[in-house]
Design an enzyme around this catalytic site. Structure first.
Site, mmCIF file in Angstrom:
data_model
loop_
_atom_site.group_PDB
_atom_site.id
_atom_site.type_symbol
_atom_site.label_atom_id
_atom_site.label_comp_id
_atom_site.label_asym_id
_atom_site.label_seq_id
_atom_site.Cartn_x
_atom_site.Cartn_y
_atom_site.Cartn_z
ATOM 1 N N GLY D 135 -10.842 39.817 33.097
ATOM 2 C CA GLY D 135 -11.642 39.231 32.015
ATOM 3 C C GLY D 135 -11.935 40.253 30.936
ATOM 4 O O GLY D 135 -12.953 40.942 30.978
ATOM 5 N N TYR D 136 -11.038 40.373 30.012
ATOM 6 C CA TYR D 136 -11.205 41.359 28.928
ATOM 7 C C TYR D 136 -11.460 40.652 27.592
ATOM 8 O O TYR D 136 -12.512 40.735 27.018
ATOM 9 C CB TYR D 136 -9.926 42.188 28.789
ATOM 10 N N SER D 137 -10.403 39.961 27.101
ATOM 11 C CA SER D 137 -10.451 39.400 25.740
ATOM 12 C C SER D 137 -11.518 38.322 25.596
ATOM 13 O O SER D 137 -11.877 37.639 26.556
ATOM 14 C CB SER D 137 -9.104 38.777 25.390
ATOM 15 N N SER D 169 -5.613 35.463 32.643
ATOM 16 C CA SER D 169 -4.405 34.942 33.293
ATOM 17 C C SER D 169 -4.687 34.526 34.730
ATOM 18 O O SER D 169 -5.255 35.297 35.485
ATOM 19 C CB SER D 169 -3.304 35.999 33.330
ATOM 20 N N GLU D 252 -1.867 48.566 33.010
ATOM 21 C CA GLU D 252 -1.401 47.258 32.576
ATOM 22 C C GLU D 252 -0.163 47.410 31.705
ATOM 23 O O GLU D 252 0.816 46.700 31.839
ATOM 24 C CB GLU D 252 -2.501 46.536 31.804
#
Lengths: 371, 391, 371, 391
Positions: D135-137, D169, D252
């Site tokens: 959970g980044y963006s 994702s 990543e």
């Protein structure tokens, strides 16, 4: 898979070479040589020999330093950075590799002379404007115990000044490689005025005598000797071109940080930043192919051909991008003879053609990848 | 408008004239910078044919076919100009005369000059008697042209000019120079520049060639030391020279772009490549693919040059979009010469070798995307003025 | 050389088309059609016919507007901008051109039906995954006064819904083109689930009866009818793809002016500015090739082939660049189905393949330029 | 260091084990995103063979061969890892298990986690029991990751998390999520972020797939409404989550780059293309040229990935230079899939047509150069941090 990081020995070798070359052979030295109309610096070659560079691929038994192909690549890379002119590739890499693939006393003696810097060689293979050894049409006709060589060679790198020539010619049932002195009767050498200001020659052979002694390896099977020599040369040339790319790139990035236009250094313009970054990425990727080729030539030479072609193909495309971006980013000043970046462009073009161009090597890679 | 019949009449007449007047030596062959007829007092004709061809063409106004007849041209309209190009291409005729006077000063004078100036300066250009060069760039002002520092002090009936220009192409061969000179040092940088015409034989003008990576000495440095320039030798208004320069840059861009086929004489790249390769050698896959792409792009870029000319005729000039032609044309020309070098193989690596000027021509093309505004400047013009991007 | 500027009539036609399409067929209309699982909007096609679009290449004697190929390109270009789905290319361009190259009463009648929008056509030529009409292997066997057709066609654009099919088949001494109703006995149509959400079908012909009446043009010489039809289709498809490029580009530039990252709109980043500017240049250059192809088809159709291939090659490479840059510059949102830019990418891929891909047309250009 | 003899012993043993344990169905064939074994509670195995292969590999630590044995790995050193890769490639064995836990969270925990955290979280990842997502963006923070706004309020023993993540994702299939949460709204933007671990089954976590242009629903939006996250579920120090994120981005990048051959299973592009073309069809010139170039570049990029791993083993990490791998690898992968589409011709234009997932895979690759930092961000990292360009 080989370890692709430079060993400690290699790093030391590179540092030592850099130290020597920055003092003895900066780009200025190339410029002076060119301005003087010269293509060889005998004194420097002697110094290189004394440091073991001429004998980098000569066995210790013959007085060499026997450091191997990866090390030869390290040296070629450093020389490429400052456009060093020397018979290193022709003599210390190509001829030495050919000779050490022949085990006889004569070859041993020749190797010893290479290691001391007392003899230089040139490889006379090309006959048309493109590299294609298999299509050799020059003929060596049997005469008594020996041969008579007749035909023409072109783009013989280092050929105008070399002491000896490795000459590929057609014999009855194949190709044969001859090792003959360059001043033998019937040989006419015409120096070519090359764009990279290096030694190259067109050479005519008019009924030149060659004895059985002059044959390197076996009659009709030149390739067992020539193939490893050519691969060694291609890999080292690729390393030189990678060095050339790094040299041109370093000069370009320095200029980006210094040249002002529109009130700021041009390195602040993002469009140029991204192009420089992309070029750096290409250089990094090519570096991997170079070290891989060197490792394979040292560790598994019979199966190095694809790695070598990969290195030469990548080195060619990267060098061309590096010099094109280099000249463009320098702007007008990059077009002047007074500035060094143009030298890199001219050498890159010659390096692109020598021993097989991009398409030749990309096709080799494709063939080995099954398409 | 003319009827098709009239146009066909023109074509037939022109064809006959060309047949009778264009010498055989001036037809066919690959054109290169070194085979151009530049004219001017210092020009040495390569052959009698070259001189004859220039003089005969000049006598009909065909050295500058679209200029008005009174200024030495043939007064052709766009439809006739197309026919002229087609008929010249048909026999592979070389251009009888090229010069910066034709490409650049002429259009500027036609647009900004007085009737007297046009009558005075244009006909000698058309006849190849006076050769011009351009004085724009300075060592500190490359892409940032408007920051020129060469100054012209107002001395009543003349300006006293001092300073240095660089990249003055063929200045050592030229008779006159048109130059951007700062005549008001107080004004904002675009507002204090005048467009002056200077005789290269005047006292205080010195020029020397810059040696290039291609070996050729096309470009020069030119120095002005207390040069007196009479007040009538200005094009346009005082301190408004930037308007002239901008207008002219557009012409320069179109000229340098050459529609991607500038120096090729319209020949197919692949055909030239095939010749270069020599007997029995096939074009290798990557080379052939690149040649196909380059040919496709060059043909379409050439059509674009024609389309822009058609637009200009219709009254809608290309304006800032001409930066596109300059960018695409010069980048393509560089590609083309890279391919010619690759096809030439080792034969192309020798100065004056079996392929003659090929390596020098190749290196010379590298300046195309720098001179007259770099590719980067062209892209910035498009992005800012055409697309409206950026602050 | 033709005048490459749009005529006043063409500009008016483009403006009128844009006006209609912005109202009746914005990208939203395509999205709705796709979401509904439909590949044809019969009502809209009727409206287009009423405006004279279906009859753009139909002679006035048969009720058409007979505006010519350049005008057809103008319409295709406008439709491309908003991804309009219609049988325009298959019916109004390809079939109409084939039919008008046959002068008989039957063809005249068919043309009239095309102009009114009462009949739609599909061209059944491809048999393998690549366009190659010369290599047709489907057979039409003589039987009495007629033929029996057996074989398979694929990528028959508009083939699942078309009323009639133009089918290319091998006959005794050449190729023959048949014009038959799509529901004739022995024909099985399988709609393909295409990435661009348009109509396409695989079609099986199992001993399908065809009379001499069904032959378009002469037996064994399909190409005299098919060649101009294919070239007309290629040119109009190129125009559609140029419109598609312009549509994707407009959307992308608008996004660059609106999307903020790192505290500023991303259109302020010079690296993106230069890429956008380059793309605009490519689009401008392609536009010239498109108008040139249209002009030649109208003025000198027998010698238009190279101009047509040039247009299709350029339109293909430009569209691919436009959609790739478009998706990348949109970032994550460009990857979502909810955003329209992906539709452009999918249509561009189909357009790239239909009626010959980039390589096919670049080879045609090279052949006509003598290499 | 091990002797060559020991290494060869390892090779023989491994080869025997693979021979006995890797099911025939798990060898060869072109890998694609849809054939990956992801593990986790919600994962449906495509076949028994897939499950067997994962479980057998996990039992030897071969799902995460370089992790320490105590955390579920096989503890292989770099030399052994190379042999492992060579032996897997030799029989064309598919990866037994892939996941964001393996690629990303694992390396972060191994570097920043406490021993307890490692013992708690790593073995379930290695066994394929727990699947993680990232959970980044956020909608407003795409390339500019450090501007995340999802907030965690300090409530003593837990944070109360509220906000929205995007491009998570496989969040709809995952069991846990690792997320960047703003835990200090006053601090400068890089200094107020924490790296938290959140159970997807917790109250207040909702997720839904985003439909993509490729039709697949790999990506999700994930919403947090008053989610309670215990204080021990933090990796690294409070408000220092950016350090973890940066470290992880490097992993990543390497993962997404896949050395330019990510999904190809190491097969030569040209060979795949030849198959696609179908019988009797020759590869057209431009396609063959592009394929050759792509193959050359992919092989060299693959070697670069290996070289960087060798460097890491030697103690000199790639650091910012890993941005290069991400950039080159993803751009190459896009090229590769463009070529696969071109070779497939009209067969490749159909969803689930004769070439199966090819069009969906092609469209999916377009996200490679966006996710995990766009190509543009990668180039900026290289230019600023590696080359020292820019203010």
């Amino acid at each position: 898979m080989a370890n692709l990081v430079m060993t400690e020995d290699e790093t030391m070798l590179a540092d030592a070479a850099r130290g020597f070359l920055d003092k003895s052979a900066p780009v200025k030295a190339f410029r002076d040589l060119r301005d003087a109309g010269k293509t060889h610096d005998a004194k420097m070659w002697k110094e290189m020999a004394d440091m073991g560079w001429a004998g980098v691929l000569v066995p210790e038994s013959a007085g060499g330093s026997d450091m191997g192909h990866a090390a030869a690549g390290v040296l070629a890379h450093e020389m490429g950075k400052t456009l060093v002119v020397s018979p290193f590739l022709s003599t210390a890499v190509i001829a030495a590799t050919a000779l050490r693939n022949v085990s006889d006393a004569r070859a041993e003696k020749a190797l010893a002379a290479i290691a001391t810097g007392d003899v230089t060689y040139a490889l006379a293979v090309d006959e048309t404007s493109k590299f294609n050894p298999e299509a050799t049409s020059m003929v060596a006709t049997r005469e008594g115990n020996g041969f008579r060589l007749s035909g023409k060679k072109t783009f013989v790198v280092d050929g105008a000044l070399a002491d000896r020539l490795l000459v590929l010619a057609k014999t009855d049932d194949g190709l044969t490689l001859f090792d003959i002195p360059a001043d033998r009767a019937g040989i006419t050498r015409n120096a070519q005025n090359m764009i990279d200001a290096r030694d190259s020659a067109r050479i005519d052979f008019d009924n030149v005598e060659a004895t059985g002694e002059d044959v390197l390896g076996q009659v009709d099977s030149a390739m067992s000797v020539l193939k490893p020599a050519i691969e060694a040369g291609q890999a080292a040339l690729a390393a030189e071109m990678a060095g050339l790319s790094a040299g041109a790139f370093g000069m370009t990035v320095a200029y980006l940080k210094e040249r002002k236009q529109f009130g700021t250094v041009i390195g602040n313009f993002q469009a140029l930043q991204h192009r420089a970054a992309h070029l750096w990425c290409e250089i990094e990727v090519t570096a991997s192919a170079i070290v891989n080729a060197g490792r394979l030539l040292d560790e598994d030479p019979d199966n190095a051909i694809m790695a070598v072609s990969l290195a030469k193909a990548r080195a060619t495309s990267t060098a061309q991008l590096a010099v094109q971006e280099g000249v463009q980013m320098h702007g007008g000043i990059g077009m002047t003879d007074a500035y060094d970046i143009g030298f890199y462009m001219k050498r890159a073009r010659v390096g692109a053609e020598w021993l097989g161009d991009y398409g030749y090597h990309a096709n080799q890679v494709a063939k080995h990848r099954g398409f | 408008m003319q009827s098709n019949q009239e146009l066909e009449g023109f074509r037939v007449e022109l064809r006959d004239w060309l047949e009778a007047n264009c010498p055989a030596e001036m037809r066919g062959g690959e054109a290169s910078e070194s085979s151009i007829c530049w004219g001017g007092k210092n020009f040495e004709f390569a052959s009698d044919a070259q001189r004859d061809w220039m003089e005969r063409a000049a006598s009909k106004g065909y050295t500058v076919p679209t200029w008005p007849v009174e200024y030495g041209g043939a007064g052709l309209n766009r439809a006739q100009e197309k026919i002229f190009k087609e008929e010249m291409d048909r026999i592979g005729a070389r251009s009888p005369l090229d010069s910066f006077g034709i490409w650049m000063l002429g259009p500027a004078l036609l647009h900004f000059g007085s009737h007297e100036q046009k009558l005075h300066y244009l006909p000698p250009i058309a006849r190849g008697e006076i050769r011009w060069c351009q004085g724009y760039s300075e060592p500190g002002a490359g892409s940032d042209l408007a920051s020129v520092q060469t100054k012209g002090e107002d001395k009543g009936d003349h300006w006293l000019v001092n300073g240095q220009k660089i990249w003055t192409s063929y200045a050592d061969k030229a008779d006159w120079i048109f130059a951007l000179i700062r005549t008001d040092r107080e004004a904002p940088k675009h507002k204090g520049i005048s467009f002056l015409l200077i005789n290269m034989e005047d006292a205080g003008v010195e020029t020397r060639p810059i040696k290039l990576i291609s070996g050729a000495s096309v470009f020069c440095e030119t120095f002005f030391t207390d040069v007196k320039v009479p007040k009538h030798q200005i094009v346009g208004t005082e301190n408004r020279g930037w308007d002239v320069a901008k207008y002219l840059l557009t012409h320069e861009r179109e000229m340098i772009s050459g529609g991607g086929q500038g120096l090729s004489g319209g020949r197919a790249l692949g055909a030239v490549l095939n010749e270069s390769l020599g007997e029995g050698q096939e074009m290798e896959t990557t080379l052939r693919a690149d040649a196909m792409r380059c040919e496709v792009d060059a043909l379409a870029t050439g059509l674009t040059l024609e389309r822009y000319k058609d637009q200009a005729e219709a009254g809608t000039g290309a304006g800032d979009a001409s930066a596109m032609l300059k960018y695409m044309g010069t980048e393509l020309n560089k590609q083309r010469h890279e391919l010619l070098m690759a096809a030439g193989g080792s034969d192309a690596l020798e100065w004056d070798g079996p392929l003659g000027n090929r390596p020098a021509d190749w290196l010379r093309t590298k300046a195309n995307s720098i001179e007259g505004g770099t590719s980067e400047v062209m892209l910035s013009i498009v992005s800012r003025r055409v697309l409206g991007l950026g602050a």
